[in-house]
Enzyme design. Sequence first.
Site, mmCIF file in Angstrom:
data_model
loop_
_atom_site.group_PDB
_atom_site.id
_atom_site.type_symbol
_atom_site.label_atom_id
_atom_site.label_comp_id
_atom_site.label_asym_id
_atom_site.label_seq_id
_atom_site.Cartn_x
_atom_site.Cartn_y
_atom_site.Cartn_z
ATOM 1 C CE LYS A 1 -1.462 -4.248 3.466
ATOM 2 N NZ LYS A 1 -1.822 -5.582 2.964
ATOM 3 C CB SER B 1 -0.839 -0.014 1.278
ATOM 4 O OG SER B 1 -1.450 1.230 1.510
ATOM 5 C CE1 TYR C 1 -3.859 -2.564 5.760
ATOM 6 C CE2 TYR C 1 -3.268 -0.292 5.277
ATOM 7 C CZ TYR C 1 -3.606 -1.571 4.846
ATOM 8 O OH TYR C 1 -3.671 -1.824 3.500
#
Length: 336
Positions: free
Chosen positions: A152, A124, A148
């Site tokens: 990643k 992302s 979050y």
Amino acid sequence: MNVLVTGGAGYIGSHTVVQLLNQGHSVIIVDNLVNAHPNVLERIERITGKSPMFYDYDLCDERSLDEVFSVHSPDAIIHFAGLKAVGESVEQPLRYYHNNLTSTLTLLRVMQRHSVKNIVFSSSATVYGDPDTLPITEAAPLKATNPYGQTKLMIETMLMDIAKTADWHIISLRYFNPVGAHQSGLIGEDPSGTPNNLLPYVSQVAIGKREKLSVFGNDYNTPDGTGIRDYIHVVDLADAHLAALSHIKDTTTYRAINIGTGKGTSVLELIDSFQAASSKEIPYDILPRRAGDIASCYADVALAKDELGWEAKYSIDEACEDSWRWQSQNPNGYSE
Ligand code: NAD
Ligand code: WQD
């Protein structure tokens, strides 16, 4: 190819499964439906005339995953599965770290055991945090601003190390802001509860489910003061995965590649575009900035073109038209 798609019942996964089936690949989906509706499978079949194999398994369940690999011997994996809500990750960090990291570690262990070493991973633009320069190139510093985003980054770090060992071919695609829906109007984004992202919220205002949009800040250093993002049509994004798969054997080192349009769109521009697509008025209030938001974020897309021969085809207007077709034909999403 025989492609195992984790999270293939989700928003981006389902669109990618459609493109894979249409291109003649066979598909095995592993998805525990924690954020997806089972009806998506029947919709995929209606669009493609083909049915993917489906396993309602948690990726953290190593024994079940091992069985899927034994039965299907996949050639490559596209790894979408994961929890993705930034705000929720701040409230439930342990759940996010556990789900996103354990599922990925389990998958990688099973891949190694079965000598399946080709994987495309959903990363992302969140890994760039608040960028120093625009457009953002893959060489920009990496920094996460929430749990979050940390997952990643941590997964990319693991993949980078694994890619240095024998026979692995690994591509991480760093998505910017995925939007839109399949042109059939049969699959699209179906958020549970209040949407966190801009376009699904706008779409629910247009259909009358929500009264008005809150625009988070109009005092950013941008031409109209609202935040600028690189909105990428989900079908373009799906095609980027097919391009990555067809180039995966060329990659002898870890590759991380931006997937965006290279163009920025402001919140007010997106509202205009959605109003034109839907012929509905989108009432909105200007609110203070949302915590953690940045002013502008858009991709340098040269590497995707050079290495994958891929570039975005669809505009933000087309994405809004497709989102509106999906929303207006399925006011309750996949629930009937
Ligand atoms: P999504 O929630 O629609 O899809 C993810 C799927 O993974 C869901 O169907 C969910 O049920 C499944 N899943 C989650 N944990 C699982 C587990 N432990 N075992 C099996 N299945 C599991 O999300 P999406 O928007 O399609 O995103 C797909 C991927 O792309 C995610 O990894 C996400 O972080 C990443 N991504 C998304 C965006 C975005 O804005 N949508 C942007 C950048 C990156
Ligand atoms: C876009 C713009 C908001 C909602 C998030 C994640 C990121 C990635 C994609 C997964 C911003 C404004 C929004 C609203 C608004 N996901 N906005 N009113 O924040 O760029 O990215 O999704 O990897 O990690 O952080 O997307 O759609 O939430 O916001 O004004 O109700 O719309 O301030 O400028 P974001 P978004």
